[in-house]
Design an enzyme around this catalytic site. Structure first.
Site, PDB file in Angstrom:
ATOM      1  N   HIS A 155      17.553 -30.927 -35.565  1.00 47.67           N
ATOM      2  CA  HIS A 155      16.983 -32.256 -35.786  1.00 47.67           C
ATOM      3  C   HIS A 155      16.192 -32.300 -37.101  1.00 47.67           C
ATOM      4  O   HIS A 155      16.420 -33.163 -37.951  1.00 47.67           O
ATOM      5  CB  HIS A 155      16.069 -32.612 -34.603  1.00 47.67           C
ATOM      6  CG  HIS A 155      15.422 -33.959 -34.696  1.00 47.67           C
ATOM      7  ND1 HIS A 155      15.912 -35.063 -34.040  1.00 47.67           N
ATOM      8  CD2 HIS A 155      14.326 -34.387 -35.374  1.00 47.67           C
ATOM      9  CE1 HIS A 155      15.147 -36.120 -34.309  1.00 47.67           C
ATOM     10  NE2 HIS A 155      14.172 -35.729 -35.111  1.00 47.67           N
ATOM     11  N   GLU A 156      15.293 -31.354 -37.275  1.00 49.04           N
ATOM     12  CA  GLU A 156      14.439 -31.368 -38.467  1.00 49.04           C
ATOM     13  C   GLU A 156      15.240 -31.086 -39.736  1.00 49.04           C
ATOM     14  O   GLU A 156      14.943 -31.635 -40.797  1.00 49.04           O
ATOM     15  CB  GLU A 156      13.279 -30.379 -38.312  1.00 49.04           C
ATOM     16  CG  GLU A 156      12.357 -30.630 -37.107  1.00 49.04           C
ATOM     17  CD  GLU A 156      11.815 -32.056 -37.016  1.00 49.04           C
ATOM     18  OE1 GLU A 156      11.799 -32.769 -38.038  1.00 49.04           O
ATOM     19  OE2 GLU A 156      11.434 -32.470 -35.899  1.00 49.04           O
ATOM     20  N   HIS A 201      16.562 -34.291 -41.010  1.00 48.99           N
ATOM     21  CA  HIS A 201      15.602 -35.008 -41.871  1.00 48.99           C
ATOM     22  C   HIS A 201      15.526 -34.352 -43.255  1.00 48.99           C
ATOM     23  O   HIS A 201      15.554 -35.020 -44.287  1.00 48.99           O
ATOM     24  CB  HIS A 201      14.200 -34.975 -41.245  1.00 48.99           C
ATOM     25  CG  HIS A 201      14.009 -35.917 -40.089  1.00 48.99           C
ATOM     26  ND1 HIS A 201      14.183 -37.276 -40.204  1.00 48.99           N
ATOM     27  CD2 HIS A 201      13.637 -35.698 -38.801  1.00 48.99           C
ATOM     28  CE1 HIS A 201      13.923 -37.856 -39.027  1.00 48.99           C
ATOM     29  NE2 HIS A 201      13.598 -36.918 -38.155  1.00 48.99           N
ATOM     30  N   GLU A 259      15.750 -41.404 -38.917  1.00 49.48           N
ATOM     31  CA  GLU A 259      16.036 -40.851 -37.590  1.00 49.48           C
ATOM     32  C   GLU A 259      17.549 -40.764 -37.366  1.00 49.48           C
ATOM     33  O   GLU A 259      18.022 -39.888 -36.634  1.00 49.48           O
ATOM     34  CB  GLU A 259      15.361 -41.719 -36.518  1.00 49.48           C
ATOM     35  CG  GLU A 259      15.262 -41.087 -35.146  1.00 49.48           C
ATOM     36  CD  GLU A 259      14.264 -39.924 -35.060  1.00 49.48           C
ATOM     37  OE1 GLU A 259      13.543 -39.663 -36.045  1.00 49.48           O
ATOM     38  OE2 GLU A 259      14.232 -39.271 -33.997  1.00 49.48           O
TER      39      GLU A 259
END
Lengths: 496, 496
Positions: free
Chosen positions: A262-263, A266, A292
């Protein structure tokens, strides 16, 4: 002053802002990762001082005058868009009387302490009065904007340009009709979470998996860094410096896996913005929903698919011996396990957007007057039970679970669900350009990364979400992709 | 303006400087520890911008005027001393014409690149012309000070108040007469470095030893942090945030041990300065020699003694199984092994100050005109051979080994030897107040730490070295303690 002089001043201004921002970013990263806790009071005091310096710089009347003047001039397209965005941002606050603004900021600061206390003691009554004030003061502060739309409409727009009540109503109504029934059907099947998912996995094994995933995702130490923190986050420093954090839970090792993916989603976004925008406003002005959508894209669209793991699952089994007795199919089934629960940030892909919907419906009611703060804990519990079939037994795992409202961040939540929905739309576009599963099985994530850069990342905050969606997918936001994706994903569970 | 108004302005000024300094400190720490290398150009540019902001703040004419005015007023003792120190610092640069100062700074920046190139190719001829310019421009810049002393005298005073040519001549002459003969005697014995010292020790074992040592030294994660960097260093953030770095060399594991103890010596000094001085000039104005005396005190006076290791050596053996076959006495003998070598930073305790003496003699000659840059590599080699009995075969391990001269830091080197010499004098004072060996064997370093705080650390930069030595040891600097300590330490080798 000439057009060119304005531009030169604007560039010097942006460099100055960038320098102070990098200092504050670095102080913040340091504080959340390794800074010794006893140094916090001094560090916070100094960081507050520097924030004040930056605030003085960005609110200087000469800056407002220059942006205003430049907004009537014609530069290159990027600069024109940047100036328009900056003017929009300035217009939000410039007419607020200073005493009103200071009172609002003080309230927000106090509210955080009250919320922490209320949450830790599960006491909604303690938080209720200040929540009421937060809503009132938000309404007051917003009333100075020269904007005729309803307050909540404006708040939604602050967090996600182009998305208002009409659009969100349509989006959530679709989720309510199509997804809620699925959740209840799955709940009725009483499928247990696989035991291996809560088995103890030593932290050094988890760290090795994280390293392997970073490699798979082309996330390099040369321009990145994986540190530890209490809550995982990503931090943008510059085009060639994008960092992430993870945390390792001994009895929930897939948590660090998906936090990392997830990170890195980003970080990859920030790291692939056109380098020419470094230090400029336009570099970071993409919406919350767009950001997101990139983390969710990696985490869910790719990271929870079988094709993602297929080519190197045996390597993962070598790193985590526990998995030797878990087949690839069992692993995929486990990381896609659906189970209605109380806490948003722990929710699975299917139930997650319903957590968000509850917050959206409540916020909308609080701002149109159809809901008050009285009994909001019960309203919350009723809605959670209606959509998810579980009921919070106290406010700490109910209405008080999130920090956002104590920070007056009304209108933020819906972007979380939107990110997932956008990501499904990106996926449909990507599929037209390549065989995604084959690319993953070839461990060629670089190819997908290049596509993301070319289509989305390189633009930074230049385009509004609807523009970007139209450019890349040939249509504006269409929640059908997301609903179809979710339905397809759980079909085998429903039919089992 | 009233006396009190000056003071209030002075305090506000110090807070501002402290905030910018903390930002730059944090950026620097980040850069040397974990920041991704590809982010360096952007980071350096922004850090340079912030340094420029800080420079503008500290060189503002109003600051100079205020310090000047306050220097004629009477405040509390600490403030009076602080103002006197700040005035002395300002007086060093205030009369330098801006173009001269800019040219000097540009030269220093260029010189570093030239030195790096020269060192990596072992080419003194490449460095020679710019070294000549560095000396000339240093003389020019210094000539604007209203100070009648010789240039080198002033330079020495810049790095170590109270120490001039007369004092250093006496100090080094003592080392030359008393220590050089010992080095030659030991060299003649051809004692080999124990093999276990270069055996491979896995990094995780070394890290555990470092953790254990930090615990022994009461160095806590609550107000400290041990990170990794290419060269070990310590960094002062504030009273409750003092960090250190180490590096692990697989085939030289005692290197990380003494780096840790050394850096914790610095960190403990900074961490025990009176908390009321946080954010003030006086907090950090202790001299280089005093600071080094604290790191050397822990590293050598304590860390290389048998009593230090005696109580927990078996624990260390458990952490590093290799040591199971090395007795405590063999270990102590190994970490005190004397061997003349070419590189200052790798030198043992006995030969170290002679490396410094070579640099002092050369600097003195360069500034009094008795030496030129011509053939300086040979002058260097001759002196090293004379004092240490070894001769560098190229400039990279000779005259070019240190970065200092490329940074125009003439006068800095002598403080390194002085730090060791001071530390022996502190030790003699400590012995009057407690049984040091017994305290170490009781693992009661806290008692020594409290003594250091009370006698030395708490004062920060309030006292000049000679004042502090007099307060604590009842005499001014006396190199005899150091020479006696060294002689005593190697007596058993000489007599063996």
């Amino acid at each position: 002053m000439t057009k060119e002089q304005y531009l030169l001043e604007h560039q010097a201004y942006q460099e100055k802002v960038a320098a102070y921002s990098l200092a504050l970013t670095t102080l913040s990263w340091d504080a959340y990762t390794i800074a010794p806790k006893k140094g916090a009071p001094y560090r916070n005091k100094m960081a507050a001082f520097l924030s004040g310096e930056l605030f003085s710089i960005t609110t200087d009347p000469s800056v407002i005058e220059r942006i205003e003047a430049m907004s009537h001039l014609d530069y290159d397209e990027i600069t024109n868009r940047e100036i328009a965005q900056m003017k929009k941002e300035i217009d939000k606050t410039r007419y607020i009387p200073k005493d009103v603004y200071v009172a609002y900021n003080n309230l927000v600061r106090d509210a955080n302490d009250v919320w922490e206390e209320a949450k830790s003691t599960s006491n909604y009554e303690l938080f209720k009065p200040i929540l009421k004030k937060l809503i009132e003061q938000t309404k007051l502060v917003m009333s100075y904007r020269k904007d005729s739309r309803s307050i909540y409409e404006q708040l939604l727009d602050d967090y996600e340009t182009n998305m208002g009540i009409k659009e969100y109503d349509a989006f959530f109504s679709k989720l309510r009709s199509d997804i809620v029934p699925l959740i209840h059907q799955i709940k009725a099947k009483n499928i247990e979470r696989p035991k291996w998912m809560s088995a103890k996995v030593p932290l050094d094994q988890q760290a090795k998996v994280v390293e392997r995933l970073a490699q798979f995702l082309d996330y390099s130490k040369d321009s990145g860094q994986i540190s530890l923190s209490v809550h995982p986050f990503s931090q943008d420093f510059s085009a060639h410096d994008n960092r992430v954090t993870v945390r390792y839970l001994e009895d929930n090792f897939t948590s660090s896996i998906f936090a990392l993916i997830h990170e890195v989603g980003h970080a990859t976004y920030n790291g692939q913005v056109n380098e020419a925008y470094d230090g400029r406003y336009i570099r970071k002005s993409m919406t919350f929903g767009l950001h997101e959508s990139q983390s969710r894209f990696l985490e869910n669209m790719l990271g929870r698919s079988k094709a993602f793991w297929e080519s190197f699952y045996t390597e993962i089994q070598d790193l985590v011996p526990l998995l030797k007795t878990v087949s690839l199919d069992e692993f995929i089934s486990g990381i896609n396990h659906v189970q209605a629960s109380l806490i948003r940030i722990e929710a699975d892909e299917l139930t997650y957007p319903l957590h968000v919907m509850v917050r959206y419906e409540i916020e909308k009611g609080l701002f149109d007057g159809s809901l008050g703060v009285e009994n909001l804990d019960q309203v919350w519990a009723d809605k959670i039970e209606e959509y998810l079939g579980v009921r919070p037994q106290n406010a700490s795992v109910g209405v008080l679970q999130d920090v956002h409202w104590s920070g007056a961040m009304f209108g933020y939540f819906p972007t979380y669900a939107l990110g997932s929905a956008y990501s499904a739309q990106w996926m449909s576009a990507l599929r037209k350009d390549m065989d995604v599963e084959e690319t993953l099985r070839n461990q060629d994530f670089k190819k997908i990364k290049a596509w993301l850069k070319d289509k989305i990342h390189t633009h930074g905050g230049v385009y509004e979400p609807q523009e970007l969606l139209l450019r890349v997918t040939q249509e504006t936001f269409n929640p059908q992709y997301y609903v179809d994706y979710l339905k397809d994903k759980v079909k085998h569970i429903i039919e089992s």
